[in-house]
Enzyme design. Structure first.
Site, PDB file in Angstrom:
ATOM      1  N   ASP A   1     -14.738   0.236  14.931  1.00  0.00           N
ATOM      2  CA  ASP A   1     -16.039   0.100  13.912  1.00  0.00           C
ATOM      3  C   ASP A   1     -15.645   1.050  12.674  1.00  0.00           C
ATOM      4  O   ASP A   1     -15.372   2.190  12.682  1.00  0.00           O
ATOM      5  CB  ASP A   1     -17.383   0.841  14.373  1.00  0.00           C
ATOM      6  CG  ASP A   1     -18.462   0.539  13.747  1.00  0.00           C
ATOM      7  OD1 ASP A   1     -18.464  -0.126  12.875  1.00  0.00           O
ATOM      8  OD2 ASP A   1     -19.625   0.650  14.736  1.00  0.00           O
TER       9      ASP A   1
ATOM     10  N   CYS B   1     -20.664  -4.570   9.836  1.00  0.00           N
ATOM     11  CA  CYS B   1     -20.780  -4.208  11.062  1.00  0.00           C
ATOM     12  C   CYS B   1     -21.649  -5.574  11.705  1.00  0.00           C
ATOM     13  O   CYS B   1     -21.117  -6.150  12.523  1.00  0.00           O
ATOM     14  CB  CYS B   1     -21.642  -3.178  11.535  1.00  0.00           C
ATOM     15  SG  CYS B   1     -20.984  -1.524  10.907  1.00  0.00           S
TER      16      CYS B   1
ATOM     17  N   ARG C   1     -19.974  -8.844  14.090  1.00  0.00           N
ATOM     18  CA  ARG C   1     -20.469  -9.168  15.598  1.00  0.00           C
ATOM     19  C   ARG C   1     -20.758 -10.368  15.867  1.00  0.00           C
ATOM     20  O   ARG C   1     -20.429 -11.025  16.756  1.00  0.00           O
ATOM     21  CB  ARG C   1     -21.255  -7.873  16.153  1.00  0.00           C
ATOM     22  CG  ARG C   1     -20.415  -6.511  16.360  1.00  0.00           C
ATOM     23  CD  ARG C   1     -21.288  -5.385  16.364  1.00  0.00           C
ATOM     24  NE  ARG C   1     -20.600  -4.021  16.599  1.00  0.00           N
ATOM     25  CZ  ARG C   1     -19.708  -3.632  15.880  1.00  0.00           C
ATOM     26  NH1 ARG C   1     -19.598  -4.198  14.670  1.00  0.00           N
ATOM     27  NH2 ARG C   1     -18.912  -2.754  16.124  1.00  0.00           N
TER      28      ARG C   1
ATOM     29  N   HIS D   1     -16.891   5.034  13.061  1.00  0.00           N
ATOM     30  CA  HIS D   1     -17.978   4.941  12.287  1.00  0.00           C
ATOM     31  C   HIS D   1     -18.569   6.513  12.299  1.00  0.00           C
ATOM     32  O   HIS D   1     -18.613   6.989  13.349  1.00  0.00           O
ATOM     33  CB  HIS D   1     -19.151   3.987  12.993  1.00  0.00           C
ATOM     34  CG  HIS D   1     -20.101   3.521  12.048  1.00  0.00           C
ATOM     35  ND1 HIS D   1     -21.240   4.596  11.531  1.00  0.00           N
ATOM     36  CD2 HIS D   1     -20.728   2.484  11.717  1.00  0.00           C
ATOM     37  CE1 HIS D   1     -22.008   3.849  10.690  1.00  0.00           C
ATOM     38  NE2 HIS D   1     -21.823   2.478  10.745  1.00  0.00           N
TER      39      HIS D   1
ATOM     40  N   ASP E   1     -14.110  -4.092  12.747  1.00  0.00           N
ATOM     41  CA  ASP E   1     -15.132  -4.940  12.267  1.00  0.00           C
ATOM     42  C   ASP E   1     -15.439  -5.117  10.974  1.00  0.00           C
ATOM     43  O   ASP E   1     -15.931  -5.977  10.255  1.00  0.00           O
ATOM     44  CB  ASP E   1     -16.561  -4.498  12.970  1.00  0.00           C
ATOM     45  CG  ASP E   1     -16.907  -3.076  12.420  1.00  0.00           C
ATOM     46  OD1 ASP E   1     -16.110  -2.315  11.614  1.00  0.00           O
ATOM     47  OD2 ASP E   1     -18.080  -2.743  12.672  1.00  0.00           O
ATOM     48  N   ASN E   2     -14.659  -4.256  10.031  1.00  0.00           N
ATOM     49  CA  ASN E   2     -14.407  -4.398   8.516  1.00  0.00           C
ATOM     50  C   ASN E   2     -13.538  -3.262   8.156  1.00  0.00           C
ATOM     51  O   ASN E   2     -12.889  -2.551   8.892  1.00  0.00           O
ATOM     52  CB  ASN E   2     -15.875  -4.076   7.980  1.00  0.00           C
ATOM     53  CG  ASN E   2     -16.635  -2.971   8.294  1.00  0.00           C
ATOM     54  OD1 ASN E   2     -17.880  -3.513   9.085  1.00  0.00           O
ATOM     55  ND2 ASN E   2     -16.466  -1.781   8.373  1.00  0.00           N
TER      56      ASN E   2
ATOM     57  N   LYS F   1     -15.508  -1.283   3.256  1.00  0.00           N
ATOM     58  CA  LYS F   1     -16.598  -1.980   3.590  1.00  0.00           C
ATOM     59  C   LYS F   1     -17.737  -2.431   2.564  1.00  0.00           C
ATOM     60  O   LYS F   1     -18.031  -1.689   1.740  1.00  0.00           O
ATOM     61  CB  LYS F   1     -17.312  -0.863   4.942  1.00  0.00           C
ATOM     62  CG  LYS F   1     -18.630  -1.361   5.670  1.00  0.00           C
ATOM     63  CD  LYS F   1     -19.120  -0.288   6.465  1.00  0.00           C
ATOM     64  CE  LYS F   1     -20.230  -0.539   7.085  1.00  0.00           C
ATOM     65  NZ  LYS F   1     -20.692   0.539   7.931  1.00  0.00           N
TER      66      LYS F   1
END
Length: 539
Positions: free
Chosen positions: A13, A51, A55, A200, A304-305, A373
């Site tokens: 994350d 995020c 997903r 994160h 995720d990014n 992000k």
């Protein structure tokens, strides 16, 4: 025994493209480095810039807008995205369950707008046989909100266990799933989705892990970006002709930065968060080895990014974090005062702090790229992508770099191809949208792949990637055009030189956006006006 391979999908994350050791970074990611050394690193794989959309896309093989999650899991009103995984998509778990797999999830869900009450968008209702993790997208690593087993809230377990740390809990549960599956279902393959919240924010890490990085970042972001770039060139990840992007113009040179002790501690904690995750991945690998399953388990790892530049201001409203967004607790487990916000007088890492590492360090994490992000420039969407599969990767390809273009919908397509599962046109009485991705199995086998354009949109930031050309815009700005073979760090905008190419690619983008239900950013902003903005929307 001749059976379908196990699938282990690992997602972390908000980690930058180059943080891992095997992608040039300073983090001691020894277990992921091992997977890379014996597998394949894809150097041009893309996540979405956020995020929840990642997903949704990863799990379904569709674009996030098609699944009902165009921004986050907050309802944008009757004319916006509902923020809830809809019934016109199927998850990898649902597809593989129909193919005879047992399905497990350990970690973050973040594709349901219902955070406290089970709905048909919760894991057990979307194909997973067992679930342990959090429904919400962020929170304390010591006392996470919405901690759930199955459909039952178990936040009390974090209170009762003085040594609880969420990253370890995710890893340990994944290990238990593997061992229990081997005992109970030795003749059935498994799908295990392991979704970490590390790294994160908030910056929460164990002191012994933080101590490993004392002094590692003392040269500061400017020098470290240069050193990373050189390592990446030497590793073959980057072309030596590409130029390192400039330091973010909003950030000072390291030599001019204030509060250096605090800044260094932020990066040390961030690195420690990744390190702890890697340690857990090591335990997962050992569980596969001990049960004799590693050779025929397809392992995929990605982020995720891109790295997160979000700042948590010292004057952030705690009530907003605790009650409205449910991403923090009002007090730690032991009852000390909670300190919210990036305050240089408070060192991050402990349970009673709630901080982020900031834009300048995110700039390092995304070396050599621009942006972060939220954006569709390379810094927002480029992710390390590692594939490990001893029985499926030829010896001559192990440890190799692969420059095939790929993005999230390809993961479902690849898994369907490898397992022989059937992607349905209808599921439980609902029409299912056609799969958007293509299988990467030919690339895994070392074959050349040709593919059509890739499309992205998030918060009005758009992108088209077709072959060497990338069309990208930062909302509400104009389209920019880059030759990614000559200039992947996006330093030379060629839109004025090739107006016809900009026109044709932008028209392709508009057709895609219309087909996939992308809502114009202007309409979303109007829907948000009544409710105000969360602190990250000010970026």
């Amino acid at each position: 025994m001749n059976r379908k391979p196990n699938i282990l999908l690992i997602l972390n994350d908000d980690m930058g493209y180059s943080d891992l050791g095997c992608f040039g970074g300073e983090v001691q990611s020894v277990h992921l480095d091992r997977l890379a050394a014996n597998g394949i690193r894809f150097t041009q794989f893309y996540s979405t810039p956020r995020c929840s959309p990642t997903r949704a896309s990863l799990l379904t093989g569709l674009h996030p807008h098609q699944t009902g999650i165009g921004i986050l899991t907050y309802d944008m009103g009757p004319e916006g995205y509902p923020g809830d995984l809809n019934k016109n998509c199927v998850t990898i778990a649902e597809v593989l369950k129909e193919a005879g797999y047992r399905t497990y999830l350990s970690g973050k869900w973040h594709v349901s707008k219902s955070l406290t009450e089970p709905t048909d968008s919760w894991p057990l209702q979307r194909g997973f046989d067992e679930f342990y993790g959090t429904i919400i997208g962020a929170g304390s690593f010591y006392y996470p909100s919405t901690l759930t087993r199955g459909n039952e809230n178990i936040e009390h377990e974090a209170v009762e266990d003085e040594d609880f740390y969420y990253t370890d809990a995710i890893s340990d549960q994944a290990v238990r799933y593997i061992k229990e599956h081997h005992q109970k279902y030795p003749d059935r393959p498994f799908f295990l989705y392991t979704a970490y919240t590390a790294p994160h924010w908030p910056l929460h890490a164990r002191e012994e892990d933080i101590a490993k990085y004392k002094g590692r970042f003392d040269k500061g972001w400017d020098k470290l970006r240069e050193e990373r770039m050189q390592r990446m060139i030497e590793m073959g990840i980057l072309d030596p002709s590409w130029k390192l992007s400039d330091r973010d113009p909003t950030q000072p040179a390291w030599e001019d930065a204030e509060h250096k002790e605090w800044l260094l501690r932020c990066m040390e904690v961030y690195a420690a968060q990744i390190d702890r995750m890697d340690q857990g991945i090591g335990r997962i690998i050992r569980a596969l080895e001990e049960t004799g399953q590693l050779d025929d388990t397809l392992i995929i790892f990605l982020s995720d990014n891109g790295a997160c530049a979000e700042d948590i201001p010292p004057n952030v409203d705690p009530d907003d974090l605790v009650n409205n967004l449910m991403i923090a607790k009002p007090a730690p487990r032991k009852g000390e005062p909670m300190i919210f916000g990036n305050r240089p007088d408070v060192m991050p890492g402990a349970e009673n702090t709630y901080q982020s590492y900031g834009r300048a360090w995110a700039n390092l994490s995304n070396t050599p790229f621009r942006y972060y992000k939220h954006w569709t420039h390379e810094g927002g969407i480029a992710t390390p992508f590692i594939v490990h599969w001893p029985n499926g990767i030829k010896d001559e390809h192990k440890g190799s770099l692969n420059r095939t273009l790929g993005y999230l919908p390809d993961v479902m397509a690849t898994i369907v191809d490898i397992t022989g599962a059937e992607y349905p046109a209808e599921y439980k009485g609902n029409n299912i949208l056609p799969l958007e991705g293509v299988s990467l199995l030919p690339a895994i086998r070392g074959e050349t792949m040709e593919r059509g354009p890739l499309f992205f949109e998030h918060e009005g930031n758009g992108m088209v990637r077709h072959g060497k050309w990338k069309l990208v815009k930062e909302y509400p700005g104009d389209w920019e055009l880059y030759d990614m073979e000559a200039d992947r760090t996006e330093q030379h905008d060629l839109s004025k030189q090739y107006p016809e190419l900009v026109k044709s690619m932008s028209e392709q983008y508009e057709a895609w956006a219309s087909r996939c239900g992308v809502i114009p950013r202007e309409k979303i902003l109007k829907l948000m006006e009544a409710g105000g903005k969360a602190f990250w929307e000010s970026e």
